[in-house]
Enzyme design. Structure first.
Site, PDB file in Angstrom:
ATOM      1  N   LYS A 185       0.837  -1.204   0.000  1.00  0.00           N
ATOM      2  CA  LYS A 185       0.000   0.000   0.000  1.00  0.00           C
ATOM      3  C   LYS A 185       0.873   1.255   0.000  1.00  0.00           C
ATOM      4  O   LYS A 185       1.590   1.516   0.950  1.00  0.00           O
ATOM      5  CB  LYS A 185      -0.898   0.046   1.238  1.00  0.00           C
ATOM      6  CG  LYS A 185      -1.937   1.179   1.110  1.00  0.00           C
ATOM      7  CD  LYS A 185      -2.598   1.533   2.417  1.00  0.00           C
ATOM      8  CE  LYS A 185      -1.786   2.495   3.249  1.00  0.00           C
ATOM      9  NZ  LYS A 185      -1.627   3.838   2.633  1.00  0.00           N
ATOM     10  N   GLY A 237       7.334   4.550   8.132  1.00  0.00           N
ATOM     11  CA  GLY A 237       6.476   5.700   8.398  1.00  0.00           C
ATOM     12  C   GLY A 237       6.739   6.259   9.777  1.00  0.00           C
ATOM     13  O   GLY A 237       7.853   6.140  10.300  1.00  0.00           O
ATOM     14  N   SER A 238       5.712   6.829  10.372  1.00  0.00           N
ATOM     15  CA  SER A 238       5.892   7.501  11.653  1.00  0.00           C
ATOM     16  C   SER A 238       6.056   6.500  12.802  1.00  0.00           C
ATOM     17  O   SER A 238       5.530   5.385  12.748  1.00  0.00           O
ATOM     18  CB  SER A 238       4.697   8.406  11.931  1.00  0.00           C
ATOM     19  OG  SER A 238       3.516   7.637  12.026  1.00  0.00           O
ATOM     20  N   THR A 239       6.753   6.928  13.832  1.00  0.00           N
ATOM     21  CA  THR A 239       6.939   6.093  15.019  1.00  0.00           C
ATOM     22  C   THR A 239       5.591   5.803  15.671  1.00  0.00           C
ATOM     23  O   THR A 239       5.344   4.697  16.169  1.00  0.00           O
ATOM     24  CB  THR A 239       7.900   6.790  16.002  1.00  0.00           C
ATOM     25  OG1 THR A 239       9.189   6.864  15.365  1.00  0.00           O
ATOM     26  CG2 THR A 239       8.057   6.028  17.305  1.00  0.00           C
ATOM     27  N   GLU A 259      10.534   0.652   9.971  1.00  0.00           N
ATOM     28  CA  GLU A 259      11.540   1.696   9.728  1.00  0.00           C
ATOM     29  C   GLU A 259      10.851   3.015  10.040  1.00  0.00           C
ATOM     30  O   GLU A 259       9.959   3.437   9.314  1.00  0.00           O
ATOM     31  CB  GLU A 259      12.029   1.615   8.280  1.00  0.00           C
ATOM     32  CG  GLU A 259      13.404   2.205   8.107  1.00  0.00           C
ATOM     33  CD  GLU A 259      13.359   3.670   7.753  1.00  0.00           C
ATOM     34  OE1 GLU A 259      13.370   4.495   8.713  1.00  0.00           O
ATOM     35  OE2 GLU A 259      13.284   3.985   6.572  1.00  0.00           O
ATOM     36  N   CYS A 293      13.660  10.446   6.832  1.00  0.00           N
ATOM     37  CA  CYS A 293      13.703   9.891   8.196  1.00  0.00           C
ATOM     38  C   CYS A 293      15.089  10.009   8.800  1.00  0.00           C
ATOM     39  O   CYS A 293      15.241  10.196   9.999  1.00  0.00           O
ATOM     40  CB  CYS A 293      13.234   8.448   8.192  1.00  0.00           C
ATOM     41  SG  CYS A 293      14.008   7.471   6.909  1.00  0.00           S
ATOM     42  N   GLU A 390      10.539  14.901  15.634  1.00  0.00           N
ATOM     43  CA  GLU A 390      10.833  14.894  14.199  1.00  0.00           C
ATOM     44  C   GLU A 390       9.986  15.972  13.518  1.00  0.00           C
ATOM     45  O   GLU A 390       8.762  15.908  13.559  1.00  0.00           O
ATOM     46  CB  GLU A 390      10.488  13.508  13.643  1.00  0.00           C
ATOM     47  CG  GLU A 390      10.896  13.305  12.213  1.00  0.00           C
ATOM     48  CD  GLU A 390      10.684  11.873  11.727  1.00  0.00           C
ATOM     49  OE1 GLU A 390       9.605  11.303  11.980  1.00  0.00           O
ATOM     50  OE2 GLU A 390      11.587  11.333  11.077  1.00  0.00           O
TER      51      GLU A 390
END
Ligand code: NAI
Ligand code: MG
Length: 483
Positions: A185, A237-239, A259, A293, A390
């Site tokens: 996706k 993507g995001s944490t 990741e 990232c 971030e």
């Protein structure tokens, strides 16, 4: 007095004539494009022009994609020799190269990144990932990952919007090389190159169902993560979402790689080659609008050179060309979405209220679209939100240090640990510092260098596992530890 050159750049726009964007897209399931039911628009963030309508996959679509992937795994892909799988990967790599201009233009239109970067970085690296992994497909027994390496089966893969095609390549190439089939996706704001990649799979005559692409938002992602027919989840993507996924798969047998975010320290020691480090700082934080990232978003400067570095950096930042991403001379393009722009603005405003000093390069921002000028904050302390969170935009936080140990302590004082940079002419100092830093990727006297042979990934909240190299392959094989 410094002589001022007043030559203006003439516009050098890339043509968009070579891409055909359909008004509406479906999903790619079982080797065919199938119509979706609900749609949402994808826009060009540089102009806010609606480019196309993308399908929002629901349960039925995800079920169909997983079913197609399982069938392809059982009937075709798991029965095929590594040598044969490798041929398909080589073919995909070559077709991607043949379509590289088309991919680059499409990526820039949908993402907002400068055409120079999609043309010179994203697309060539994406093809390189397929070439590299094509070479592994028939050599898995020799990878040091066990004598009879076995694929997981069906991999569910969810990727972000910052490097759309490249992240697809990081996911799909090792999965196929190791013998898995996939349901991927793309991110909701950047689906177009993944859909063009689906056409590449058709041209390569990849057996139906080996690659399935469903488009949609977080709800579609969650359907993939929670699908009982999937054996392995790979996410970038995001944490925040990474943590949701980790919780969701914890009680299952699914294998998972994550990741996630970063807040990399770029450390400049006083003995560094200053002019070169200025280029490294700029590349570290302004490459891809800072939507990276592993961006060098915390500049950690030795006090004795801080003033000189900041002055030279501001001069250099004033020369960054911000604007039309389709112009071949543009350095910094559009912010990918209005949501992301609001997030960058919010965190920058927190920098102001918490007492850091903001400086933005003087530049004219286009009236339409989403833009943010290259910005640095000086006087940042470790407690400031702009030193901890971030920002994922063209914003650099500057901290200073006196002793090497203080540099390390500040660099490691973060919940993340994805990457770091060290600038020094002294080899022993570089080696010492790189041993102390808790980061998965450490660059010395350079920054943001990527290669398919080199494992990439993080410590702590930056994620689990590695992508690329032999280490990355292990994530797509059963029973092999990732670290
Ligand atoms: P996100 O983590 O929400 O999105 C990444 C991907 O995950 C997208 O494909 C999205 O549709 C999908 N997703 C969202 N929620 C999901 C869920 N519950 N289950 C499964 N999949 C889900 O990132 P977003 O909202 O686009 O950006 C927010 C922040 O995340 C950024 O400001 C940045 O700080 C960070 N980020 C970091 C990235 C990295 O490469 N480390 C990439 C993208 C964002
Ligand atoms: Mg989101």
């Amino acid at each position: 007095m410094e002589e001022k050159l007043s030559f203006e750049y003439a516009p050098a726009p890339e043509s968009r004539a070579l891409v055909t964007i359909k008004p509406k897209y479906g999903h790619f399931i079982g080797g065919k494009f199938v119509a979706g039911s609900k749609h949402f628009p994808t826009i060009n963030p540089a102009t806010e022009e609606v480019l196309s309508q993308i399908s929002l996959a629901g349960k039925t679509d995800v079920d169909a994609a997983v079913k197609a992937a399982r069938k392809a795994y059982t009937i075709t892909w798991s029965k095929m020799s590594g040598k044969e799988r490798g041929k398909y990967l080589f073919r995909i790599a070559r077709i991607m190269q043949e379509h590289s201009r088309e991919f680059a233009v499409l990526e820039t239109l949908d993402n907002g990144k400068p055409i120079r970067e999609s043309r010179d970085v994203d697309i060539p690296l994406a093809a390189a990932h397929f070439f590299y992994h094509a070479g592994w497909a028939d050599k898995l027994e020799y990878a040091g990952l066990g004598t009879t390496p076995k694929a997981h089966g069906v991999a569910g893969q969810i990727i972000p919007w910052n490097f759309p095609l490249l992240m697809l390549a990081w996911k799909v190439a090792p999965a196929l090389a190791a013998g898995n089939t996939v349901v991927l996706k793309p991110a909701e704001t950047t689906s177009l190159t993944a859909l063009l990649f689906a056409e590449v799979c058709q041209q390569a005559e990849l057996p139906a169902g080996v690659v399935n692409i469903v488009t949609g938002d977080g709800s579609t992602g969650a359907l993939i993560v929670n699908h009982p027919g999937i054996d392995k989840i790979a996410f970038t993507g995001s944490t925040e979402v990474g943590k949701i996924i980790a919780r969701a798969v914890a009680p299952t047998n699914k294998s998972v790689t994550l990741e996630l975010g970063g807040k990399a320290a770029n450390i400049i020691f006083e003995d560094a080659a200053i002019d070169e480090s200025i280029e490294g700082i700029v590349n570290g934080i302004f490459f891809n609008q800072g939507h990276v990232c592993c961006a060098g978003s915390r500049l950690i400067l030795q006090e004795s050179v801080a003033e000189e570095v900041i002055e030279k950096l501001k001069n250099r930042m004033a020369k960054i060309r911000v604007g039309d991403p389709m112009d071949k001379n543009t350095d910094l393009g559009a912010i990918n979405s209005n949501d992301q722009l609001l997030k960058i603005r919010e965190l920058s405003a927190a920098g102001d209220t918490e007492g850091a000093q903001r400086w933005s390069a003087p530049c004219e921002l286009p009236g339409k679209g989403f833009w943010f000028a290259p910005t640095i904050f000086t006087g940042v302390t470790q407690a400031h939100r702009i030193a901890r969170e971030e920002i994922f935009g063209p914003v650099l936080s500057v901290l200073t240090f006196r002793t090497p140990q203080e540099a390390i302590d500040k660099a490691n004082n973060t919940p993340f640990g994805l990457s770091a940079g060290i600038w020094s002419e002294k080899g022993s100092k570089v080696l010492w510092a790189s041993q102390q830093l808790r980061a998965g990727v450490i660059w010395t006297n350079t920054f943001n260098k990527f290669d398919p042979t080199s494992p990439f990934g993080g410590y702590k909240e930056s994620g689990w596992g590695r992508e690329g190299g032999r280490h990355g392959l292990s994530a797509y094989l059963k029973g092999v530890s990732h670290e």
